[in-house]
Design a protein around this motif. Structure first.
Motif, mmCIF file in Angstrom:
data_model
loop_
_atom_site.group_PDB
_atom_site.id
_atom_site.type_symbol
_atom_site.label_atom_id
_atom_site.label_comp_id
_atom_site.label_asym_id
_atom_site.label_seq_id
_atom_site.Cartn_x
_atom_site.Cartn_y
_atom_site.Cartn_z
ATOM 1 N N TYR A 289 0.865 -1.178 0.000
ATOM 2 C CA TYR A 289 0.000 0.000 0.000
ATOM 3 C C TYR A 289 0.900 1.227 0.000
ATOM 4 C CZ TYR A 289 -3.762 3.230 1.160
ATOM 5 O OH TYR A 289 -4.674 4.258 1.127
ATOM 6 N N ASN A 332 5.565 4.141 1.585
ATOM 7 C CA ASN A 332 5.199 2.730 1.452
ATOM 8 C C ASN A 332 4.804 2.194 2.827
ATOM 9 O OD1 ASN A 332 4.969 0.018 0.924
ATOM 10 N ND2 ASN A 332 6.802 -0.084 -0.348
ATOM 11 N N TYR A 333 3.565 1.780 2.934
ATOM 12 C CA TYR A 333 3.089 1.224 4.188
ATOM 13 C C TYR A 333 3.455 -0.250 4.327
ATOM 14 C CZ TYR A 333 0.375 5.484 4.837
ATOM 15 O OH TYR A 333 0.001 6.785 5.002
ATOM 16 N N SER A 334 4.419 -0.670 3.508
ATOM 17 C CA SER A 334 5.020 -2.006 3.520
ATOM 18 C C SER A 334 4.039 -3.072 3.089
ATOM 19 C CB SER A 334 5.630 -2.339 4.881
ATOM 20 O OG SER A 334 4.640 -2.502 5.865
ATOM 21 N N ASN A 340 1.355 -1.197 11.485
ATOM 22 C CA ASN A 340 1.305 0.245 11.273
ATOM 23 C C ASN A 340 0.665 0.899 12.505
ATOM 24 O OD1 ASN A 340 2.146 0.747 8.311
ATOM 25 N ND2 ASN A 340 0.640 -0.908 8.141
ATOM 26 N N TYR A 342 -1.503 4.061 14.256
ATOM 27 C CA TYR A 342 -2.515 5.068 13.966
ATOM 28 C C TYR A 342 -2.910 5.779 15.255
ATOM 29 C CZ TYR A 342 -2.843 2.781 9.464
ATOM 30 O OH TYR A 342 -2.538 2.258 8.233
ATOM 31 N N ILE A 401 -3.810 -1.864 6.905
ATOM 32 C CA ILE A 401 -4.039 -0.458 6.599
ATOM 33 C C ILE A 401 -5.402 -0.048 7.135
ATOM 34 C CG2 ILE A 401 -4.074 1.268 4.767
ATOM 35 C CD1 ILE A 401 -1.429 -0.197 5.098
#
Length: 451
Positions: A289, A332-334, A340, A342, A401
């Motif tokens: 993503y 890049n959210y890998s 991740n 938030y 995500i």
């Protein structure tokens, strides 16, 4: 034979009349020849023998070749592939038995023109069965219908040789490159077949490489691109060889292509090289993503030689040139499944004992099954003193995500709301206190009642 002078007719008509006369003489010679009648008899015998063998043994062979339902493996696929060609058995057996009869006829009578014609007819029937019953690909079926069958028709009539000779002696050219019409036709047919085979081969290789889970996604994509370049490169060299074109004659064309790359095709070349760099370095690959400086954001679902295709969570596809991944900033959210962090902001009333808020919220958020304890658990922080209340924010880690299919923040906000309500903590809403300074206002009548 003719009541008029054939020399007055056009050349094409004269040639047709000559072939008609030859055919008539050949037919009369066959009708009056015992050898020809014996060859007709052998043709019928060969067909009957082929029909008997096909009816007796082919069904058994089909049962043996058909793989069991659900069977997999190379042997099962090979048996299934051979079974596809069983509809050709009658025509091919007739061709085989006719060939044996031709050898017998030539040894006895010294000729076998009739049985040779029959053998070619059986081969035409095999080609017709191939196009009608076996080929399923629409493109190959079209090619067989309008190329293979006409060629076989010329072969049966004995006209294939003269047509090949005429095509071979007729030349066309472009600049310094000259080639015959035969080379052009042969190259056109071979090019179409090689292109189809290349597409089929790349599809199979992509499917095989995609199943190798031990390889990184970027490595798999690079292997797919390398196989595509190799397959189509070999196909191009084979096509040039089939057409009889000397590769050294393409030097001028290569120079022109180089100039085109320097000007009109500069962007295409840049995107192609950028795509190779992306695959080699693995900075972004299928499944990641990403968010670009231009605002484009989504999951990479496909990487081509020219661009990457991003799929947004509302179902749209965005085509992003590969060059943008090299020359601009990319977030890049890998890979899918990576952690991740938030934030979920909220506020509480000024009447609240704010020292109790962090422990209450952290405990409530930690109970959510998708919130991770590693690399860090929920962290509630005081962010400031707002106009209507005290501003807090809770940070949390999740796998994935926070968008589309995974809506993490709304669930966290629900947990915050319920935790604050359960502990009697008020969530403020905006309000204003208006203070009017100055002389006393005298209100009377309708205005006083309204106030």
């Amino acid at each position: 034979m003719f009541d008029f002078d054939p020399t007055d007719l056009p050349p094409v008509v004269q040639t047709t009349l000559d072939y008609a006369a030859q055919g008539k003489e050949l037919a009369l010679s066959w009708l009056l020849s015992p050898a020809a009648w014996s060859q007709f008899a052998l043709l019928i015998l060969a067909y009957l023998a082929a029909r008997f063998v096909s009816k007796r043994f082919v069904p058994r062979l089909e049962v043996w070749l058909r793989p069991a339902e659900g069977a997999t493996g190379l042997l099962s696929e090979a048996r299934g592939f051979i079974a596809l060609f069983l509809p050709l058995s009658l025509a091919l057996l007739a061709y085989l038995f006719t060939g044996i009869g031709e050898a017998v006829t030539r040894s006895i009578f010294g000729s076998g023109a009739v049985i040779a014609l029959g053998k070619r007819v059986f081969l035409l029937l095999a080609a017709q069965a191939l196009v009608k019953d076996i080929i399923r690909d629409p493109f190959l079926k079209l090619l067989g219908k309008y190329v293979l069958l006409p060629v076989m028709g010329l072969y049966v009539l004995g006209l294939l040789g003269p047509v090949e000779t005429w095509l071979a002696v007729t030349e066309v050219g472009a600049g310094n490159i000259r080639f015959s019409l035969m080379s052009l036709v042969r190259g056109l047919i071979a090019g179409v077949l090689l292109f189809w085979f290349g597409r089929w081969s790349t599809g199979r290789s992509r499917s095989y490489i995609g199943k190798q889970e031990e390889l990184r996604p970027a490595t798999r994509e690079l292997a797919v691109k390398a196989s595509e370049v190799f397959i189509f490169g070999v196909g191009f060299l084979l096509l040039m060889n089939i057409m009889g074109i000397n590769l050294s004659a393409l030097a001028v064309l290569g120079g022109a292509i180089g100039v085109g790359l320097g000007f009109g095709l500069q962007k295409i070349a840049s995107n192609f090289i950028s795509g190779i760099i992306l695959l080699l370095e693995g900075q972004a690959t299928v499944g990641d993503y990403v968010e670009l400086d231009g605002g484009e954001a989504g999951t990479i679902v496909k990487m081509t030689a020219r661009a990457a295709i991003l799929e947004t969570y509302d179902g749209k596809w965005i085509v992003v040139p590969n060059e943008d991944f090299i020359t601009t900033r990319v977030v890049n959210y890998s890979d899918s499944g990576s952690a991740n962090r938030y934030e979920a902001p909220f506020s509480v009333s000024y009447d609240t004992d704010i020292n109790k808020v962090p422990s209450i919220i952290e405990a409530a958020v930690a109970q959510l099954d998708f919130v991770l304890s590693e690399p860090d658990g929920p962290d509630c922080e005081l962010r400031g003193f707002g106009d209507s209340g005290v501003d807090f924010c809770v940070e949390f880690w999740v796998n994935g995500i926070d968008d589309g299919r995974n809506k993490f923040t709304p669930k966290v906000l629900f947990a915050i709301w319920n935790a604050l309500k359960d502990n009697g903590i008020e969530i403020p809403y905006p309000h204003r206190v208006v203070e009017i300074k100055g002389a006393d206002l005298k209100l009377s009548g309708q205005g006083a009642e309204t106030l």
